[in-house]
Motif scaffolding. Sequence first.
Motif, PDB file in Angstrom:
ATOM      1  N   UNK A  37       1.093  12.964  -6.113  1.00  0.00           N
ATOM      2  CA  UNK A  37       1.465  12.472  -4.999  1.00  0.00           C
ATOM      3  C   UNK A  37       3.251  12.335  -5.717  1.00  0.00           C
ATOM      4  N   UNK A  38       3.553  12.199  -4.251  1.00  0.00           N
ATOM      5  CA  UNK A  38       5.456  12.741  -4.416  1.00  0.00           C
ATOM      6  C   UNK A  38       6.087  10.184  -4.186  1.00  0.00           C
ATOM      7  N   UNK A  39       6.827  10.597  -5.249  1.00  0.00           N
ATOM      8  CA  UNK A  39       7.550   9.568  -5.214  1.00  0.00           C
ATOM      9  C   UNK A  39       7.137   8.742  -4.240  1.00  0.00           C
ATOM     10  N   UNK A  40       8.022   9.464  -3.165  1.00  0.00           N
ATOM     11  CA  UNK A  40       8.758   8.851  -1.971  1.00  0.00           C
ATOM     12  C   UNK A  40       7.267   7.520  -1.295  1.00  0.00           C
ATOM     13  N   UNK A  41       5.761   8.317  -2.214  1.00  0.00           N
ATOM     14  CA  UNK A  41       5.194   7.820  -1.687  1.00  0.00           C
ATOM     15  C   UNK A  41       3.916   7.130  -2.142  1.00  0.00           C
ATOM     16  N   UNK A  42       4.613   7.460  -4.397  1.00  0.00           N
ATOM     17  CA  UNK A  42       3.935   6.716  -5.144  1.00  0.00           C
ATOM     18  C   UNK A  42       4.758   5.018  -4.422  1.00  0.00           C
ATOM     19  N   UNK A  43       5.857   5.754  -4.230  1.00  0.00           N
ATOM     20  CA  UNK A  43       6.814   3.560  -4.123  1.00  0.00           C
ATOM     21  C   UNK A  43       6.303   2.867  -2.856  1.00  0.00           C
ATOM     22  N   UNK A  44       6.102   3.415  -2.433  1.00  0.00           N
ATOM     23  CA  UNK A  44       5.418   3.215  -0.632  1.00  0.00           C
ATOM     24  C   UNK A  44       4.320   2.781  -0.799  1.00  0.00           C
ATOM     25  N   UNK A  45       3.356   2.738  -1.709  1.00  0.00           N
ATOM     26  CA  UNK A  45       2.163   2.564  -2.026  1.00  0.00           C
ATOM     27  C   UNK A  45       1.509   1.013  -3.103  1.00  0.00           C
ATOM     28  N   UNK A  93      -2.235   4.111   2.432  1.00  0.00           N
ATOM     29  CA  UNK A  93      -1.987   6.138   2.491  1.00  0.00           C
ATOM     30  C   UNK A  93      -2.461   6.278   3.968  1.00  0.00           C
ATOM     31  N   UNK A  94      -3.282   5.815   5.092  1.00  0.00           N
ATOM     32  CA  UNK A  94      -3.870   6.160   5.837  1.00  0.00           C
ATOM     33  C   UNK A  94      -1.791   5.950   7.426  1.00  0.00           C
ATOM     34  N   UNK A  95      -1.050   4.901   7.075  1.00  0.00           N
ATOM     35  CA  UNK A  95      -0.323   4.311   7.207  1.00  0.00           C
ATOM     36  C   UNK A  95       0.799   5.623   7.467  1.00  0.00           C
ATOM     37  N   UNK A  96       0.885   6.874   6.521  1.00  0.00           N
ATOM     38  CA  UNK A  96       1.364   7.689   6.635  1.00  0.00           C
ATOM     39  C   UNK A  96       0.712   9.406   7.205  1.00  0.00           C
ATOM     40  N   UNK A  97       0.143   9.794   7.454  1.00  0.00           N
ATOM     41  CA  UNK A  97      -0.892  10.151   8.111  1.00  0.00           C
ATOM     42  C   UNK A  97      -0.127  10.892   8.984  1.00  0.00           C
ATOM     43  N   UNK A  98       0.288  12.054   9.295  1.00  0.00           N
ATOM     44  CA  UNK A  98       1.044  13.110  10.275  1.00  0.00           C
ATOM     45  C   UNK A  98      -0.357  12.972  11.582  1.00  0.00           C
ATOM     46  N   UNK A  99      -0.048  12.463  12.838  1.00  0.00           N
ATOM     47  CA  UNK A  99      -1.147  12.383  13.158  1.00  0.00           C
ATOM     48  C   UNK A  99      -1.413  13.479  14.739  1.00  0.00           C
ATOM     49  N   UNK A 100      -1.931  14.512  14.455  1.00  0.00           N
ATOM     50  CA  UNK A 100      -2.220  15.725  15.430  1.00  0.00           C
ATOM     51  C   UNK A 100      -3.016  15.489  16.769  1.00  0.00           C
ATOM     52  N   UNK A 101      -1.933  16.238  17.333  1.00  0.00           N
ATOM     53  CA  UNK A 101      -2.606  15.954  18.705  1.00  0.00           C
ATOM     54  C   UNK A 101      -4.631  16.928  19.169  1.00  0.00           C
ATOM     55  N   UNK A 141      -1.472  25.772   3.660  1.00  0.00           N
ATOM     56  CA  UNK A 141      -1.757  24.097   3.916  1.00  0.00           C
ATOM     57  C   UNK A 141      -0.767  23.209   4.455  1.00  0.00           C
ATOM     58  N   UNK A 142      -1.459  22.792   5.279  1.00  0.00           N
ATOM     59  CA  UNK A 142      -0.271  22.118   6.572  1.00  0.00           C
ATOM     60  C   UNK A 142      -0.545  20.879   5.329  1.00  0.00           C
ATOM     61  N   UNK A 143       0.946  20.132   6.076  1.00  0.00           N
ATOM     62  CA  UNK A 143       1.195  18.856   5.378  1.00  0.00           C
ATOM     63  C   UNK A 143      -0.036  17.338   6.222  1.00  0.00           C
ATOM     64  N   UNK A 144      -0.159  16.466   4.995  1.00  0.00           N
ATOM     65  CA  UNK A 144      -1.209  15.335   6.020  1.00  0.00           C
ATOM     66  C   UNK A 144      -0.504  14.223   6.181  1.00  0.00           C
ATOM     67  N   UNK A 145       1.018  13.747   5.236  1.00  0.00           N
ATOM     68  CA  UNK A 145       1.297  12.568   4.720  1.00  0.00           C
ATOM     69  C   UNK A 145       2.435  12.796   5.478  1.00  0.00           C
TER      70      UNK A 145
END
Length: 102
Positions: free
Chosen positions: A79-87, A93-101, A59-63
Amino acid sequence: MDTNKLEEMSAEELWTLHEEVASLLSSKIVAEKAKLDERHRKISGLNNVEQKRRPYPKVLPKYHNPKNPNETWSGRGKQPRWLSAQLGSGKKLTQFLIRRSA
């Protein structure tokens, strides 16, 4: 067994009876467990061969954490702690998406 007969027995006789019953009960439990284990093996289709789990795709990472790109999350599980704190601080959540080409 009649309860009157039990009341007439001495403590030593009662203890001997107790040990005999406990021994008999133990052997019957072991036999019943063996029967149930065999039945379970037949039902589940295992015949002395360990059933293998099917391979799951990676499974590839999305965030990702913008402060530390090595910290990623696939979107599965807790959810990881770093993401919970940011949210919690108001980010989306969309601010943390990994952009794929493409």
